[in-house]
Write a protein that holds these residues in place. Structure first.
Motif, PDB file in Angstrom:
ATOM      1  N   LEU A  91       0.833  -1.195   0.000  1.00 33.88           N
ATOM      2  CA  LEU A  91       0.000   0.000   0.000  1.00 33.88           C
ATOM      3  C   LEU A  91       0.875   1.255   0.000  1.00 33.88           C
ATOM      4  N   THR A  92       0.420   2.274  -0.685  1.00 34.43           N
ATOM      5  CA  THR A  92       1.133   3.549  -0.712  1.00 34.43           C
ATOM      6  C   THR A  92       0.893   4.287   0.597  1.00 34.43           C
ATOM      7  N   LYS A  93       1.969   4.714   1.209  1.00 35.27           N
ATOM      8  CA  LYS A  93       1.852   5.385   2.507  1.00 35.27           C
ATOM      9  C   LYS A  93       1.385   6.826   2.329  1.00 35.27           C
ATOM     10  N   THR A  94       0.649   7.302   3.312  1.00 34.80           N
ATOM     11  CA  THR A  94       0.170   8.681   3.309  1.00 34.80           C
ATOM     12  C   THR A  94       1.349   9.649   3.439  1.00 34.80           C
ATOM     13  N   PRO A  95       1.366  10.729   2.632  1.00 40.99           N
ATOM     14  CA  PRO A  95       2.447  11.716   2.765  1.00 40.99           C
ATOM     15  C   PRO A  95       2.555  12.237   4.204  1.00 40.99           C
ATOM     16  N   ASN A  96       3.760  12.437   4.636  1.00 44.69           N
ATOM     17  CA  ASN A  96       4.062  12.947   5.983  1.00 44.69           C
ATOM     18  C   ASN A  96       3.783  11.939   7.093  1.00 44.69           C
ATOM     19  N   ASP A  97       3.410  10.710   6.720  1.00 43.90           N
ATOM     20  CA  ASP A  97       3.233   9.666   7.737  1.00 43.90           C
ATOM     21  C   ASP A  97       4.562   8.935   7.895  1.00 43.90           C
ATOM     22  N   ASP A  98       5.406   9.505   8.728  1.00 43.91           N
ATOM     23  CA  ASP A  98       6.781   9.029   8.889  1.00 43.91           C
ATOM     24  C   ASP A  98       6.815   7.812   9.800  1.00 43.91           C
ATOM     25  N   ILE A  99       7.529   6.784   9.394  1.00 40.17           N
ATOM     26  CA  ILE A  99       7.655   5.571  10.205  1.00 40.17           C
ATOM     27  C   ILE A  99       8.235   5.870  11.575  1.00 40.17           C
ATOM     28  N   HIS A 100       9.016   6.938  11.683  1.00 39.62           N
ATOM     29  CA  HIS A 100       9.630   7.280  12.977  1.00 39.62           C
ATOM     30  C   HIS A 100       8.597   7.723  14.010  1.00 39.62           C
ATOM     31  N   LEU A 101       7.387   8.066  13.542  1.00 41.48           N
ATOM     32  CA  LEU A 101       6.323   8.429  14.479  1.00 41.48           C
ATOM     33  C   LEU A 101       5.930   7.246  15.361  1.00 41.48           C
ATOM     34  N   TYR A 102       6.287   6.038  14.917  1.00 42.36           N
ATOM     35  CA  TYR A 102       5.868   4.822  15.608  1.00 42.36           C
ATOM     36  C   TYR A 102       7.058   4.064  16.198  1.00 42.36           C
ATOM     37  N   SER A 103       8.148   4.770  16.406  1.00 43.40           N
ATOM     38  CA  SER A 103       9.383   4.119  16.845  1.00 43.40           C
ATOM     39  C   SER A 103       9.300   3.538  18.253  1.00 43.40           C
ATOM     40  N   ASN A 104       8.319   3.980  19.044  1.00 41.49           N
ATOM     41  CA  ASN A 104       8.203   3.468  20.415  1.00 41.49           C
ATOM     42  C   ASN A 104       7.332   2.217  20.504  1.00 41.49           C
ATOM     43  N   TYR A 105       6.839   1.729  19.354  1.00 37.47           N
ATOM     44  CA  TYR A 105       6.037   0.508  19.335  1.00 37.47           C
ATOM     45  C   TYR A 105       6.921  -0.700  19.039  1.00 37.47           C
ATOM     46  N   PRO A 106       6.514  -1.891  19.467  1.00 38.11           N
ATOM     47  CA  PRO A 106       7.318  -3.095  19.217  1.00 38.11           C
ATOM     48  C   PRO A 106       7.597  -3.342  17.739  1.00 38.11           C
ATOM     49  N   ASN A 107       6.610  -3.093  16.874  1.00 35.09           N
ATOM     50  CA  ASN A 107       6.802  -3.244  15.432  1.00 35.09           C
ATOM     51  C   ASN A 107       6.252  -2.014  14.729  1.00 35.09           C
ATOM     52  N   PRO A 108       7.099  -1.010  14.503  1.00 37.12           N
ATOM     53  CA  PRO A 108       6.632   0.260  13.933  1.00 37.12           C
ATOM     54  C   PRO A 108       5.923   0.110  12.592  1.00 37.12           C
ATOM     55  N   GLN A 109       6.383  -0.795  11.729  1.00 34.15           N
ATOM     56  CA  GLN A 109       5.769  -0.953  10.411  1.00 34.15           C
ATOM     57  C   GLN A 109       4.314  -1.406  10.533  1.00 34.15           C
ATOM     58  N   LEU A 110       4.071  -2.374  11.409  1.00 39.38           N
ATOM     59  CA  LEU A 110       2.711  -2.882  11.561  1.00 39.38           C
ATOM     60  C   LEU A 110       1.814  -1.860  12.246  1.00 39.38           C
ATOM     61  N   THR A 111       2.368  -1.099  13.176  1.00 41.35           N
ATOM     62  CA  THR A 111       1.586  -0.049  13.828  1.00 41.35           C
ATOM     63  C   THR A 111       1.206   1.023  12.824  1.00 41.35           C
ATOM     64  N   GLN A 112       2.139   1.369  11.962  1.00 44.87           N
ATOM     65  CA  GLN A 112       1.855   2.395  10.958  1.00 44.87           C
ATOM     66  C   GLN A 112       0.723   1.971  10.028  1.00 44.87           C
ATOM     67  N   ILE A 113       0.813   0.768   9.488  1.00 45.81           N
ATOM     68  CA  ILE A 113      -0.176   0.351   8.498  1.00 45.81           C
ATOM     69  C   ILE A 113      -1.526   0.031   9.141  1.00 45.81           C
ATOM     70  N   ALA A 114      -1.559  -0.156  10.462  1.00 44.43           N
ATOM     71  CA  ALA A 114      -2.823  -0.406  11.165  1.00 44.43           C
ATOM     72  C   ALA A 114      -3.554   0.882  11.538  1.00 44.43           C
ATOM     73  N   GLN A 115      -2.947   2.029  11.276  1.00 41.77           N
ATOM     74  CA  GLN A 115      -3.559   3.301  11.631  1.00 41.77           C
ATOM     75  C   GLN A 115      -4.884   3.503  10.886  1.00 41.77           C
ATOM     76  N   PRO A 116      -5.815   4.259  11.466  1.00 43.52           N
ATOM     77  CA  PRO A 116      -7.149   4.427  10.880  1.00 43.52           C
ATOM     78  C   PRO A 116      -7.153   4.893   9.424  1.00 43.52           C
ATOM     79  N   HIS A 117      -6.188   5.723   9.030  1.00 44.74           N
ATOM     80  CA  HIS A 117      -6.229   6.265   7.666  1.00 44.74           C
ATOM     81  C   HIS A 117      -5.851   5.243   6.599  1.00 44.74           C
TER      82      HIS A 117
END
Length: 271
Positions: A91-117
């Motif tokens: 899936l194409t990521k939303t602009p400005n949705d930086d993976i580093h926003l989720y760095s405090n989660y166990p798996n940042p990639q999965l947390t990012q793609i699970a976001q509501p948007h």
């Protein structure tokens, strides 16, 4: 074998049982719903020890309710992670949705793609896949062809009847869920409670075992559910302003942990 702290104890309703189990089982911090998700900040032994800071309707837990049928939690969790990593990679990521926003989660990639948007994009992609596209991803959970077919059908029907996951989360009924292939009473309750954060008590085989060993036998799922929710409004005395839906999730978690720890034997479901 029934735990010693439940011997010779009168249990008149669900609140009585919650009070007892609360003294012996910790299922996480005040944000925890017990069942882990990609929003969990810390997970230990399958328990959400540090829950998400914000309560989110969670599409991934709708899928987890299907993947978790007739298998171990670990296998279902692996299948769900594999599925969401597939979405992350495709899936194409939303602009400005930086993976580093989720760095405090166990798996940042999965947390990012699970976001509501991303939830509607996930539904659309899943609805356009064939079962064989995801069968290798969920093979470890067993019945993978059946589960793949049911996951895709669920995505298609959510889009057809509700258009968006947001509309689904607000308006879906238990009756609609039960009309879906492969979703029974336990799975429907799991989706309503854990995924959609509604006041719905989950009843499963662990619940039946614990209540049965306490001498509490019921005619059906609904009778057991009614007993467990009786007087549960009094949980505010224990948990303050915690939402009742979250109390129900934690209560279910304590029941499961107790039944697992004491390896309570399976009992006949009906009287």
């Amino acid at each position: 074998m029934l735990p010693h702290f439940l011997h010779n104890i009168e249990i008149n309703d669900g609140f009585d049982l919650l009070v007892i189990l609360r003294q012996h089982y910790n299922v996480g911090d005040k944000q925890s719903w017990w069942w882990p998700s990609f929003f969990s900040l810390r997970v230990e032994n399958g328990i959400e020890m540090n829950g998400a800071a914000q309560i989110e309707m969670d599409l991934s837990l709708c899928f987890a309710a299907i993947l978790g049928q007739n298998t171990k939690y670990e296998y279902a969790a692996t299948s769900l992670s594999n599925l969401y990593m597939f979405f992350y990679n495709n899936l194409t990521k939303t602009p400005n949705d930086d993976i580093h926003l989720y760095s405090n989660y166990p798996n940042p990639q999965l947390t990012q793609i699970a976001q509501p948007h991303y939830q509607d994009l996930i539904l659309k992609q899943l609805a356009n896949l064939l079962p064989q596209d995801i069968m290798p991803l969920i093979r470890i959970s067993g019945f993978y062809q059946q589960k793949a077919t049911r996951l895709i059908a669920l995505a298609k029907n959510i889009i057809k009847d509700f258009e968006t996951f947001h509309n689904f989360s607000l308006h879906v009924t238990k009756e609609w869920l039960l009309s879906q292939k492969g979703i029974g009473l336990e799975s429907a309750s799991s989706i309503l409670n854990y995924a959609l954060k509604r006041e719905e008590m989950v009843v499963d085989s662990y619940t039946q075992r614990l209540l049965g060993h306490c001498g509490l036998l019921f005619d059906d799922y609904h009778s057991m559910q009614d007993f467990l929710t009786q007087n549960l409004y009094r949980a505010s005395d224990l948990y303050g302003d915690m939402p009742l839906a979250q109390v129900m999730a934690r209560f279910h978690g304590k029941i499961v942990e107790c039944s697992k720890q004491y390896k309570l034997a399976k009992l006949t479901y009906l009287r």
